[in-house]
Every structure is written in structure tokens, then in C-alpha cells.
Design a protein around this motif. Structure first.
Motif, PDB file in Angstrom:
ATOM      1  N   THR A  45       0.835  -1.212   0.000  1.00  0.00           N
ATOM      2  CA  THR A  45       0.000   0.000   0.000  1.00  0.00           C
ATOM      3  C   THR A  45       0.863   1.252   0.000  1.00  0.00           C
ATOM      4  O   THR A  45       0.590   2.209  -0.737  1.00  0.00           O
ATOM      5  N   PHE A  46       1.922   1.254   0.793  1.00  0.00           N
ATOM      6  CA  PHE A  46       2.828   2.404   0.839  1.00  0.00           C
ATOM      7  C   PHE A  46       3.479   2.647  -0.521  1.00  0.00           C
ATOM      8  O   PHE A  46       3.525   3.775  -1.015  1.00  0.00           O
ATOM      9  N   SER A  48       2.355   1.696  -3.373  1.00  0.00           N
ATOM     10  CA  SER A  48       1.294   2.113  -4.300  1.00  0.00           C
ATOM     11  C   SER A  48       1.014   3.602  -4.190  1.00  0.00           C
ATOM     12  O   SER A  48       0.887   4.299  -5.209  1.00  0.00           O
ATOM     13  N   TRP A  49       0.895   4.093  -2.979  1.00  0.00           N
ATOM     14  CA  TRP A  49       0.626   5.520  -2.790  1.00  0.00           C
ATOM     15  C   TRP A  49       1.795   6.376  -3.253  1.00  0.00           C
ATOM     16  O   TRP A  49       1.594   7.461  -3.799  1.00  0.00           O
ATOM     17  N   LEU A  50       3.020   5.905  -3.040  1.00  0.00           N
ATOM     18  CA  LEU A  50       4.181   6.638  -3.558  1.00  0.00           C
ATOM     19  C   LEU A  50       4.146   6.709  -5.081  1.00  0.00           C
ATOM     20  O   LEU A  50       4.420   7.760  -5.672  1.00  0.00           O
ATOM     21  N   LEU A  52       1.460   6.465  -6.960  1.00  0.00           N
ATOM     22  CA  LEU A  52       0.342   7.316  -7.348  1.00  0.00           C
ATOM     23  C   LEU A  52       0.730   8.789  -7.250  1.00  0.00           C
ATOM     24  O   LEU A  52       0.485   9.576  -8.170  1.00  0.00           O
ATOM     25  N   PHE A  53       1.362   9.154  -6.153  1.00  0.00           N
ATOM     26  CA  PHE A  53       1.837  10.527  -5.978  1.00  0.00           C
ATOM     27  C   PHE A  53       2.857  10.885  -7.055  1.00  0.00           C
ATOM     28  O   PHE A  53       2.818  11.975  -7.639  1.00  0.00           O
ATOM     29  N   ALA A  83      -0.120   1.965  -9.875  1.00  0.00           N
ATOM     30  CA  ALA A  83      -0.495   2.236  -8.481  1.00  0.00           C
ATOM     31  C   ALA A  83      -1.937   1.817  -8.216  1.00  0.00           C
ATOM     32  O   ALA A  83      -2.237   1.206  -7.183  1.00  0.00           O
ATOM     33  N   ILE A  84      -2.831   2.146  -9.143  1.00  0.00           N
ATOM     34  CA  ILE A  84      -4.239   1.756  -8.969  1.00  0.00           C
ATOM     35  C   ILE A  84      -4.372   0.236  -8.973  1.00  0.00           C
ATOM     36  O   ILE A  84      -5.088  -0.349  -8.151  1.00  0.00           O
ATOM     37  N   LEU A  87      -3.218  -1.074  -5.641  1.00  0.00           N
ATOM     38  CA  LEU A  87      -4.191  -0.811  -4.576  1.00  0.00           C
ATOM     39  C   LEU A  87      -5.413  -1.724  -4.692  1.00  0.00           C
ATOM     40  O   LEU A  87      -5.979  -2.143  -3.674  1.00  0.00           O
TER      41      LEU A  87
END
Length: 181
Positions: A45-46, A48-50, A52-53, A83-84, A87
Motif C-alpha cells: 500500500t505504501f 502504491s501511494w508513492l 500514485l503521488f 499504483a491503482i 491498490l
């Protein structure tokens, strides 16, 4: 020893915050060791968010710098899409992260062997050689148990890494006090 002037105030701040960070790392590492699946999912998850950002940031900078840059847009779309996906499908993503870690540890092991052999008779060559052996063993462990083992091994390795980083901060930080003397 180093022959640079030291900022004692900086070392005092580091000493204070290294203890806090060390304890937090040890606690997070313990959680990862006790609950490796949770740590694997948290790691995925971490990441993925990185991503996405990073994708949105790349898109923003492509927009403001050169709206016709197709490579910049492609990079942004790939990062956001991956990233999506990660997630939405964390179990499958854990397998991919496990495979990437296995490749990383193989490369790290071979690089460490190279460093160890280039140091020849130096006292530090044994540590590099041991690091190389452990890196290759971790890579083999990940490869042999891939893809199913990734759900446990990624979290376990992240947990051990965080735990020992915390121990290094708590114990190793005392070296800086000696440097001030």
C-alpha cells in the motif's frame, strides 16, 4: 577520526531524535515480524501511494513544462495505472514486490561479492563477503517460495529490516557521542 568541526547542537538533536526513531522502528519491525502478512500489505500500500503521488507529480510537471511531451505523459499514466492496480489487487502486487526484492537481493549479493574480492586482505572484506552470502540466500529464499511465499516473506524482511535499523539507531548512535570527545 574525522577532522571536520562538529556542530554539538546538531549531535544533541540527532541523539534525541535517534532514540525516538529507533524505538518506533523497533516497534514497527516487531509488528512486521509477528504479523508479516499485515506488513506485506502495508508495504504494498505504501509503495502504491508513492507511485500514485509520483504519477500525478510527473503529470503535473509534464503539464506545466511541455504539454506535448508524450514520454512524460506515458510515465505518468504508467505510474498511476500501476499504483491503482496495486491498490486494487494487493495480493498479486505482493508477488511482484517479492520478485523485485529477489532480483534486488541477487544484484546486491553480487555487488557485495565484487566489493569483498576487491578489498582482498582488508579487515572489512569479511563483512562484505558475509553480506553477499546473506543477500544471495535471501534472494534464493524469495525465488524458491515465489509467488506464494511473497505474502509472508516481504513483510518479514521489511520487519527485520526496520527492527535492525531501530537497533542500529539506538546502539550505533552512541558512536557520535564518542566522536565529540
Amino acid at each position: 577520526m574525522w577532522k571536520q568541526p562538529f556542530d554539538e547542537d546538531l549531535f544533541e538533536k540527532f541523539d534525541k531524535y535517534r532514540k525516538i526513531a529507533g524505538v518506533i522502528f523497533i516497534l514497527l519491525g516487531t509488528v512486521g515480524i509477528v504479523y508479516p502478512v499485515f506488513m506485506t500489505l502495508a508495504t504494498v500500500t505504501f509503495i502504491s501511494w508513492l507511485m500514485l503521488f509520483g504519477g500525478f507529480t510527473a503529470g503535473y510537471f509534464t503539464w506545466i513544462s511541455n504539454k506535448t511531451d508524450s514520454i512524460g505523459w506515458l510515465k505518468s499514466v504508467i505510474l498511476i495505472g500501476a499504483a491503482i492496480f496495486m491498490l486494487l489487487y494487493p495480493k498479486e502486487s505482493a508477488s511482484a514486490v517479492g520478485l523485485l526484492l529477489a532480483v534486488y537481493f541477487f544484484l546486491d549479493g553480487f555487488a557485495s561479492f565484487s566489493i569483498a574480492f576487491s578489498m582482498k586482505q582488508s579487515s572489512g572484506s569479511i563483512l562484505w563477503f558475509l553480506n553477499a552470502i546473506f543477500s544471495v540466500l535471501i534472494a534464493l529464499l524469495l525465488f524458491v517460495n515465489w509467488p506464494v511465499g511473497s505474502m509472508y516473506l516481504v513483510g518479514l524482511l521489511v520487519g527485520f529490516s526496520l527492527f535492525f535499523d531501530g537497533v542500529a539507531l539506538l546502539v550505533g548512535g552512541s558512536i557520535f557521542k564518542d566522536m565529540l570527545k
